[in-house]
Design a protein around this motif. Structure first.
Motif, PDB file in Angstrom:
ATOM      1  N   ALA A  63       0.827  -1.208   0.000  1.00 43.55           N
ATOM      2  CA  ALA A  63       0.000   0.000   0.000  1.00 43.55           C
ATOM      3  C   ALA A  63       0.856   1.250   0.000  1.00 43.55           C
ATOM      4  CB  ALA A  63      -0.917   0.004   1.217  1.00 43.55           C
ATOM      5  N   ILE A  64       1.991   1.203   0.711  1.00 47.79           N
ATOM      6  CA  ILE A  64       2.768   2.417   0.893  1.00 47.79           C
ATOM      7  C   ILE A  64       3.979   2.469  -0.036  1.00 47.79           C
ATOM      8  CG2 ILE A  64       4.135   3.693   2.603  1.00 47.79           C
ATOM      9  CD1 ILE A  64       2.070   2.630   4.656  1.00 47.79           C
ATOM     10  N   ASN A  65       4.454   1.312  -0.483  1.00 52.02           N
ATOM     11  CA  ASN A  65       5.578   1.275  -1.420  1.00 52.02           C
ATOM     12  C   ASN A  65       6.820   1.954  -0.889  1.00 52.02           C
ATOM     13  OD1 ASN A  65       5.677   0.005  -3.830  1.00 52.02           O
ATOM     14  ND2 ASN A  65       4.170   1.360  -4.770  1.00 52.02           N
ATOM     15  N   PRO A  66       7.284   1.582   0.285  1.00 50.17           N
ATOM     16  CA  PRO A  66       8.347   2.369   0.937  1.00 50.17           C
ATOM     17  C   PRO A  66       9.643   2.407   0.125  1.00 50.17           C
ATOM     18  CG  PRO A  66       7.991   0.292   2.085  1.00 50.17           C
ATOM     19  CD  PRO A  66       6.900   0.415   1.087  1.00 50.17           C
ATOM     20  N   LEU A  67       9.886   1.401  -0.725  1.00 50.57           N
ATOM     21  CA  LEU A  67      11.166   1.360  -1.422  1.00 50.57           C
ATOM     22  C   LEU A  67      11.240   2.362  -2.566  1.00 50.57           C
ATOM     23  CD1 LEU A  67      11.930  -2.456  -1.490  1.00 50.57           C
ATOM     24  CD2 LEU A  67      12.787  -0.703   0.043  1.00 50.57           C
ATOM     25  N   SER A  68      10.090   2.911  -2.970  1.00 48.05           N
ATOM     26  CA  SER A  68      10.123   3.820  -4.112  1.00 48.05           C
ATOM     27  C   SER A  68      10.530   5.240  -3.720  1.00 48.05           C
ATOM     28  CB  SER A  68       8.761   3.845  -4.805  1.00 48.05           C
ATOM     29  OG  SER A  68       7.782   4.319  -3.904  1.00 48.05           O
ATOM     30  N   GLY A  69      10.720   5.490  -2.427  1.00 49.41           N
ATOM     31  CA  GLY A  69      11.128   6.831  -2.007  1.00 49.41           C
ATOM     32  C   GLY A  69      12.636   6.991  -2.063  1.00 49.41           C
ATOM     33  N   GLU A  70      13.076   8.260  -2.220  1.00 50.48           N
ATOM     34  CA  GLU A  70      14.520   8.497  -2.231  1.00 50.48           C
ATOM     35  C   GLU A  70      15.058   8.449  -0.806  1.00 50.48           C
ATOM     36  OE1 GLU A  70      16.091  11.787  -4.581  1.00 50.48           O
ATOM     37  OE2 GLU A  70      14.148  11.841  -5.592  1.00 50.48           O
ATOM     38  N   ILE A  71      16.319   8.038  -0.686  1.00 52.30           N
ATOM     39  CA  ILE A  71      16.911   7.932   0.653  1.00 52.30           C
ATOM     40  C   ILE A  71      16.966   9.305   1.314  1.00 52.30           C
ATOM     41  CG2 ILE A  71      19.034   7.378   1.911  1.00 52.30           C
ATOM     42  CD1 ILE A  71      19.485   5.179  -0.179  1.00 52.30           C
ATOM     43  N   GLY A  72      17.258  10.323   0.505  1.00 46.76           N
ATOM     44  CA  GLY A  72      17.335  11.677   1.040  1.00 46.76           C
ATOM     45  C   GLY A  72      16.025  12.122   1.681  1.00 46.76           C
ATOM     46  N   TRP A  73      14.916  11.671   1.095  1.00 53.30           N
ATOM     47  CA  TRP A  73      13.593  12.032   1.622  1.00 53.30           C
ATOM     48  C   TRP A  73      13.431  11.467   3.023  1.00 53.30           C
ATOM     49  CZ3 TRP A  73       9.072   9.605   3.179  1.00 53.30           C
ATOM     50  CH2 TRP A  73       7.907  10.384   3.169  1.00 53.30           C
ATOM     51  N   LEU A 112      13.342  16.317  -3.238  1.00 55.14           N
ATOM     52  CA  LEU A 112      13.431  14.900  -2.893  1.00 55.14           C
ATOM     53  C   LEU A 112      12.024  14.314  -2.970  1.00 55.14           C
ATOM     54  CD1 LEU A 112      15.656  15.330   0.267  1.00 55.14           C
ATOM     55  CD2 LEU A 112      16.379  14.333  -1.897  1.00 55.14           C
ATOM     56  N   SER A 113      11.875  13.181  -3.622  1.00 53.34           N
ATOM     57  CA  SER A 113      10.520  12.620  -3.730  1.00 53.34           C
ATOM     58  C   SER A 113      10.339  11.459  -2.763  1.00 53.34           C
ATOM     59  CB  SER A 113      10.248  12.169  -5.166  1.00 53.34           C
ATOM     60  OG  SER A 113      11.134  11.142  -5.506  1.00 53.34           O
ATOM     61  N   GLY A 114       9.191  11.434  -2.144  1.00 53.67           N
ATOM     62  CA  GLY A 114       8.866  10.374  -1.194  1.00 53.67           C
ATOM     63  C   GLY A 114       8.392   9.127  -1.913  1.00 53.67           C
ATOM     64  N   PRO A 115       7.961   8.108  -1.162  1.00 54.92           N
ATOM     65  CA  PRO A 115       7.475   6.880  -1.792  1.00 54.92           C
ATOM     66  C   PRO A 115       6.192   7.127  -2.578  1.00 54.92           C
ATOM     67  CG  PRO A 115       7.064   6.863   0.559  1.00 54.92           C
ATOM     68  CD  PRO A 115       7.918   8.061   0.283  1.00 54.92           C
ATOM     69  N   GLU A 116       6.021   6.374  -3.656  1.00 58.73           N
ATOM     70  CA  GLU A 116       4.792   6.503  -4.445  1.00 58.73           C
ATOM     71  C   GLU A 116       3.695   5.694  -3.779  1.00 58.73           C
ATOM     72  OE1 GLU A 116       5.382   5.434  -8.458  1.00 58.73           O
ATOM     73  OE2 GLU A 116       6.893   6.966  -8.818  1.00 58.73           O
ATOM     74  N   SER A 117       3.226   6.220  -2.696  1.00 62.17           N
ATOM     75  CA  SER A 117       2.245   5.483  -1.898  1.00 62.17           C
ATOM     76  C   SER A 117       0.880   5.479  -2.582  1.00 62.17           C
ATOM     77  CB  SER A 117       2.140   6.138  -0.527  1.00 62.17           C
ATOM     78  OG  SER A 117       1.088   5.581   0.179  1.00 62.17           O
ATOM     79  N   TRP A 118       0.222   4.309  -2.513  1.00 64.03           N
ATOM     80  CA  TRP A 118      -1.159   4.268  -3.011  1.00 64.03           C
ATOM     81  C   TRP A 118      -2.092   4.945  -2.022  1.00 64.03           C
ATOM     82  CZ3 TRP A 118      -2.333   2.764  -7.791  1.00 64.03           C
ATOM     83  CH2 TRP A 118      -1.405   1.981  -8.479  1.00 64.03           C
ATOM     84  N   LEU A 119      -1.613   5.002  -0.810  1.00 70.24           N
ATOM     85  CA  LEU A 119      -2.414   5.579   0.262  1.00 70.24           C
ATOM     86  C   LEU A 119      -2.078   7.057   0.349  1.00 70.24           C
ATOM     87  CD1 LEU A 119      -4.343   4.662   2.493  1.00 70.24           C
ATOM     88  CD2 LEU A 119      -2.386   4.452   3.980  1.00 70.24           C
ATOM     89  N   ASN A 120      -2.791   7.890  -0.431  1.00 68.22           N
ATOM     90  CA  ASN A 120      -2.484   9.316  -0.404  1.00 68.22           C
ATOM     91  C   ASN A 120      -3.780  10.111  -0.293  1.00 68.22           C
ATOM     92  OD1 ASN A 120      -3.595   9.022  -2.924  1.00 68.22           O
ATOM     93  ND2 ASN A 120      -1.603   8.885  -3.917  1.00 68.22           N
ATOM     94  N   ILE A 121      -3.630  11.435  -0.340  1.00 66.90           N
ATOM     95  CA  ILE A 121      -4.811  12.297  -0.153  1.00 66.90           C
ATOM     96  C   ILE A 121      -5.868  11.991  -1.218  1.00 66.90           C
ATOM     97  CG2 ILE A 121      -5.614  14.685  -0.161  1.00 66.90           C
ATOM     98  CD1 ILE A 121      -4.042  14.087   2.261  1.00 66.90           C
ATOM     99  N   ASN A 122      -5.413  11.798  -2.449  1.00 63.74           N
ATOM    100  CA  ASN A 122      -6.363  11.529  -3.526  1.00 63.74           C
ATOM    101  C   ASN A 122      -7.153  10.256  -3.245  1.00 63.74           C
ATOM    102  OD1 ASN A 122      -7.457  11.723  -6.305  1.00 63.74           O
ATOM    103  ND2 ASN A 122      -6.303   9.817  -6.530  1.00 63.74           N
TER     104      ASN A 122
END
Lengths: 312, 535
Positions: free
Chosen positions: B50-60, B284-294
């Motif tokens: 749901a959250i896709n934690p690996l898709s975020g940048e380390i810097g984020w 810096l981009s965070g994870p491409e979470s499916w669980l977002n405001i939209n």
């Protein structure tokens, strides 16, 4: 109430007070009776529509038919659904009954107070997760995992459904069995240790047999829960009713099947559901299911009451 | 010689016995843990999908670690040394979280059901109650006013139902913010009155509630001149700003030992803003979470998984649960009181009591899908109404959890010590007075805990809702209690078997996480209640 009150109005008021008390009692009694009304309501609504169903389809065809295709072919044999339910019930019982009992023995006989305080609520969580979530787990995570071991397994299969239903009913077995094990008087254990038995022997040869009826009662309740389980089996086991494959028993687990509950969901979810035979068939399955689970619950209650008398 | 051999065999038996014991014990432990561990692993899977934690940048992650985690850990070490500060900081997180949820609900539920509709019922119910209460306040001799309040409340509800159309015409001329002032500002002022009177000490309850109502009115009026949305201002002020000001000033004045704990939510909020600025500046981009405001605010889309949302379903689930609580709570409590306090235990009537109790425990074991048939056969066909209405969903699920509510309420009532009752009888209290003034207030936390736990379970129920014909995919939340409803688990059911991986592993996983979170929130509330009031 102050001293200026004349005795007359005070008497009158205490009259009102008793009336009020009576009114409240009647209201509360109604609330308690309401639960009986629910049961009556369930039975009436089930029987009512089942009669309509049996006026269209003969009971013999319903209870002995081996084909269930209510929406497409108008075939109303309930046997494939009953056997489908049994397959998943047996499968989940194979998982949950031994594990549940083992957990109960561990919690009651071996675990320290601190471990018990953590593990008991943790086990209860297993029963608290919604069944639809278990269905999703079975469909999306467990079936692909099983495919690694059994390549022939289908996307919808009875095995993954059995596994999740089994996990779901573990707490049912463990908590009721544990209560039964806890109720065994300590003097019996001490007697066992007194003649030099090990903890293993005391647990397996004294405590478990003494709590036997409580354990059986928990088994009956858990199986009843597995029979009535709906969403996990609908999602994971799919919707293809069939009679059990006989010589090749494994096939029953690797292929899709349909339980009684899943058949009801399928009919209810169908478009344009009017007063058709399929609609009434839902109630006919419902009453079959209700009678099965209700009598099992009563049986469990009966066994448990017998057991309670034993150590009073 | 013989004794030696005996000893060796005995020793060997002893070792064998020990090994057997250890093996047995480890098997038992594994069996206890296997279910918990597998559920835990499955949870990790669904959360990471749901959250896709690996898709975020380390810097984020690093940015937020520095701005949020490190300061929070620092404060945690500081707070752990002092239980007062620790308690206050946990509590202040709870309060902040609570008022935010309150604000969201106060905005979304009237938005869905139309604030004017709620206002009609608010008026028809609250006006008679106010009249009776004021009369009872001014005439202490009139002991019947307490009894009358629930009766006029029900009467008002019916009145509103019957004259709904004609009343709505008059109500429509009122400004929207005034409607919100009534349906949200007044209940919150009254709640603050109750809280200052019974829960916390140090303030004058009349002043607090008057200030709350007065300032909320001013905020609404100012909106007309300053041009902001008065309705939003009223909701925002009365649900978030005023309760927070109240909570903070209460702590600063009355909680000298622990008031430093108020800083901890502030650290979190500052950390979030700082983190947002840093990640925005450095792109810096965070994870491409499916669980977002939209996902939480949009409705479902079967074409584009990235646009799919579950807003109507979440609101539908919440409405079902709220309505269910209203429908089932009085009956559940009533039955529990009767069975614990009034029901005869012996003789022929005692048999009936036993029968009722047996019936309740059996009802708890009836499969949920059968309750769906009850709703379908008796409520929908019996009253000849449309399938899939919100009220029917609430009634069906309410009947389903009624046995659980009754049993847990019984336990709570039973745990009130008998000496309390004897004390009340001793000073001349009647049975009902004892119940109302002594037993129920004492048992209420336990009753509420059990009820909330049962409601939490009901959120996940799916099968009865399918049977009574709730639509799986619907693009707007139900706009009234006699409107078509939908619920979160139904949406999960509808799309769980979509073949596209974006739906299977993304949208559905996010939906599952939302469902579990809703349950978790309700369970947390119940557990906090229990711990706070446990004797």
């Amino acid at each position: 109430m102050n001293s200026k009150d004349t005795s007359g109005s005070s008497l009158q008021r205490s009259g009102i007070k008793t009336q009020k008390e009576k009114a409240y009692k009647a209201l509360l009694l109604f609330c308690a009776i309401f639960t009986v009304i629910i049961t009556v309501g369930i039975v009436v609504s089930l029987i009512d529509n089942t009669f309509i169903f049996f006026s269209q389809i003969s009971p013999i065809e319903f209870f002995t038919g081996v084909n269930w295709h209510p929406l497409t072919a108008g075939e109303y044999g309930v046997l494939p659904l009953v056997t489908g339910t049994l397959i998943i019930t047996v499968g989940s019982a194979v998982i949950a009954l031994p594990i549940g009992l083992a957990a109960a023995i561990y919690l009651s006989e071996y675990a320290s107070e601190a471990i018990r305080a953590v593990l008991k609520p943790a086990l209860e969580i297993l029963a608290g997760v919604p069944t639809i979530v278990y269905g999703y787990f079975a469909l999306v995570y467990i079936t692909p995992l099983l495919k690694g071991f059994i390549p022939a397994i289908q996307p919808f299969n009875a095995l993954s459904a059995s596994i999740v239903v089994g996990i779901m009913i573990i707490p049912m077995v463990s908590s009721i069995s544990e209560d039964a094990l806890d109720a065994v008087p300590d003097s019996l254990r001490q007697a066992g240790y007194g003649v030099g038995s090990s903890k293993f022997d005391v647990s397996t040869k004294i405590v478990v047999p003494s709590a036997f009826s409580g354990i059986i009662s928990s088994y009956v309740l858990a199986i009843s829960r597995a029979i009535g389980e709906t969403m996990a089996v609908t999602l994971a086991a799919g919707q293809s009713p069939h009679m059990p494959y006989f010589p090749n028993i494994i096939q029953n687990l690797t292929e899709s099947t349909q339980t009684m509950t899943a058949a009801m969901v399928q009919i209810a979810g169908a478009e344009s559901l009017g007063q058709t035979a399929a609609y009434d068939a839902m109630f006919a399955i419902g009453i079959t299911l209700f009678v099965m689970t209700f009598s099992m619950n009563l049986l469990a209650e009966y066994i448990r009451n017998k057991f309670q008398e034993k150590y009073k | 010689m013989e004794t030696d051999i005996d000893k060796i065999t005995k020793n060997r038996q002893q070792i064998l016995r020990n090994i057997k014991g250890i093996i047995f014990r480890s098997i038992l432990l594994v069996a206890t843990l296997i279910g918990i561990v597998s559920l835990f692993i499955l949870m990790i899977y669904v959360f990471s999908d749901a959250i896709n934690p690996l898709s975020g940048e380390i810097g984020w992650y690093l940015a937020y670690f520095i701005t949020i985690i490190l300061p929070m850990l620092g404060f945690l070490f500081y707070a752990l040394r002092d239980p007062d500060i620790w308690g206050t900081s946990i509590q202040s997180f709870g309060v902040l979280f609570g008022v935010i949820i309150l604000a969201i609900m106060s905005y979304t539920i009237p938005q869905t059901l139309n604030p004017y509709d709620i206002f009609v019922y608010f008026l028809t119910i609250s006006i008679p109650i106010t009249i009776v209460t004021v009369y009872g306040y001014n005439n202490p001799k009139a002991t019947w006013t307490g009894t009358l309040i629930p009766i006029v409340a029900v009467f008002g509800l019916f009145l509103g139902f019957i004259f709904f159309d004609s009343l709505e015409v008059y109500v429509d001329i009122v400004e929207e913010w005034i409607v919100y002032l009534f349906i949200i500002g007044i209940p919150i002022s009254i709640s603050l009155w109750i809280i200052t009177k019974y829960v916390i000490s140090g303030f004058n309850e009349k002043k607090v509630s008057l200030y709350c109502f007065g300032f909320t009115t001013i905020i609404g009026l100012l909106g007309i001149f300053l041009g902001y949305n008065s309705s939003l201002g009223v909701i925002f002020f009365s649900t978030i700003i005023f309760p927070l000001i109240f909570y903070i000033s209460h702590n600063i004045l009355n909680n000298k030992e622990g008031r430093i704990g108020l800083v901890s939510p502030l650290i979190l909020i500052l950390g979030i803003f700082l983190g947002l600025t840093i990640t925005g500046q450095l792109e810096l981009s965070g994870p491409e979470s499916w669980l977002n405001i939209n996902f939480l605010t949009a409705s479902f889309s079967s074409l584009n998984p990235r646009e799919a949302g579950i807003y109507p379903q979440v609101i539908g689930s919440i409405l079902i649960v709220v309505l269910m609580a209203i429908v089932i709570f009085p009956v559940g409590i009533g039955a529990a009181i009767y069975l614990e306090e009034y029901a005869p235990k012996t003789g022929f009537l005692g048999r009936i009591t036993q029968f009722i109790e047996l019936n309740i425990s059996n009802l708890a074991g009836v499969p949920s899908v059968v309750y769906g048939l009850l709703g379908l056969g008796l409520v929908i066909n019996g009253l000849n109404i449309e399938r899939g209405l919100l009220l029917v969903a609430s009634i069906t699920l309410g009947l389903l959890i009624l046995p659980i509510v009754i049993v847990s309420s019984q336990e709570a009532i039973r745990s009130v010590p008998d000496s309390f009752r004897q004390g009340s009888y001793g000073v001349g209290g009647s049975k009902w007075q004892t119940l109302k003034n002594i037993v129920l207030p004492e048992a209420m936390p336990g009753i509420l805990t059990g009820t909330i736990l049962a409601l939490g379970r009901a959120i996940g129920e799916t099968a009865p809702l399918i049977i009574i014909g709730l639509s799986t995919t619907q693009f707007s939340p139900p706009s009234g209690i006699m409107e078509k409803a939908t619920a979160l688990p139904l949406q999960i059911y509808a799309i769980a078997s979509y073949p596209q991986p974006e739906y299977r592993y993304g949208v559905v996983a996010a939906g599952v996480v939302v469902l579990l979170t809703l349950m978790l929130i309700m369970n947390a509330i119940a557990i906090i209640l229990r711990n706070k009031y446990q004797r």
